[in-house]
Design an enzyme around this catalytic site. Structure first.
Site, PDB file in Angstrom:
ATOM      1  N   PRO A   1       1.928   0.824  -2.334  1.00  0.00           N
ATOM      2  CG  PRO A   1       1.197   2.830  -3.247  1.00  0.00           C
ATOM      3  CD  PRO A   1       2.273   2.222  -2.435  1.00  0.00           C
ATOM      4  CG  HIS A   2       1.205  -4.263  -3.634  1.00  0.00           C
ATOM      5  ND1 HIS A   2       1.150  -3.640  -2.401  1.00  0.00           N
ATOM      6  CD2 HIS A   2       0.575  -5.438  -3.476  1.00  0.00           C
ATOM      7  CE1 HIS A   2       0.521  -4.416  -1.541  1.00  0.00           C
ATOM      8  NE2 HIS A   2       0.159  -5.515  -2.158  1.00  0.00           N
TER       9      HIS A   2
END
Length: 151
Positions: free
Chosen positions: A64-65
C-alpha cells in the site's frame, strides 16, 4: 534508495489476530502518520489508492502506498492471519510494506516501488520474514540488511 532505508524500528510490527484489509491499512497509517490526525489522513489516502487498484502484488505481499508528507517514510507489518487484498495471484497477504512519498517526488516513488518489487520477488527473503520469531527478529532482518547479505 533501498526500500529498507525508509524503515525505522518503531515502524516494523506484527499484527496479531484476524483483520480486514481496512484494518491493515489503518494499522500501517498509524505507523506512517506523524500524529493521530495525520494517521487519519494517511489512512484515507491509502484507502483511496486501494480503491483504484489492489496493491497486492502476489506471493502474499502487498505494498500500500500514498503520496504526501515531507520525506519518504515506510512501515512493515507481518500479519499473523493473512488478509484478502485481491492480489493478482489470489493469495491472501501476510507481508505488508507500506510507504508514503512526497507528491513532488514521483521519481523516488517509482524507484522505491521497483526496489520493493525486487525485494519481494526473492522467495528466500519472504520466507525469512515469515519465519522471524517476533517483531524484534523482523527488525533485525529488515534493518540489518539481511536481504542484501543473503543475495
Amino acid at each position: 534508495m533501498p526500500c529498507t532505508d525508509l524503515l525505522a524500528a518503531d515502524r516494523i510490527a506484527v499484527l496479531s489476530g484476524p483483520a480486514s484489509r481496512a484494518a491493515v491499512l489503518d494499522a500501517v497509517a498509524r505507523l506512517l502518520g506523524a500524529d493521530p490526525f495525520d494517521a487519519g489522513r494517511v489512512a484515507a489516502m491509502l484507502r483511496e489508492r486501494e480503491a483504484q487498484c489492489s496493491t497486492g502484488i502476489g506471493h502474499g505481499v502487498a505494498i500500500p502506498h500514498a503520496r504526501g508528507g515531507d520525506a519518504p517514510v515506510a512501515a512493515f507489518l507481518r500479519l499473523s492471519q493473512p488478509v484478502d487484498f485481491a492480489a493478482c495471484d489470489g493469495e491472501p497477504v501476510d507481508l505488508v510494506f507500506a510507504m508514503r512519498v512526497p507528491g513532488d517526488r514521483p521519481q523516488d516513488h517509482l524507484l522505491i516501488l521497483a526496489d520493493l518489487a525486487d525485494c519481494f520477488a526473492d522467495a528466500a527473503f519472504r520466507e525469512r520474514l515469515r519465519a522471524a520469531a517476533d517483531a524484534e527478529a523482523l527488525r533485525a532482518l529488515l534493518l540489518g540488511g539481511a536481504r542484501r547479505r543473503a543475495a
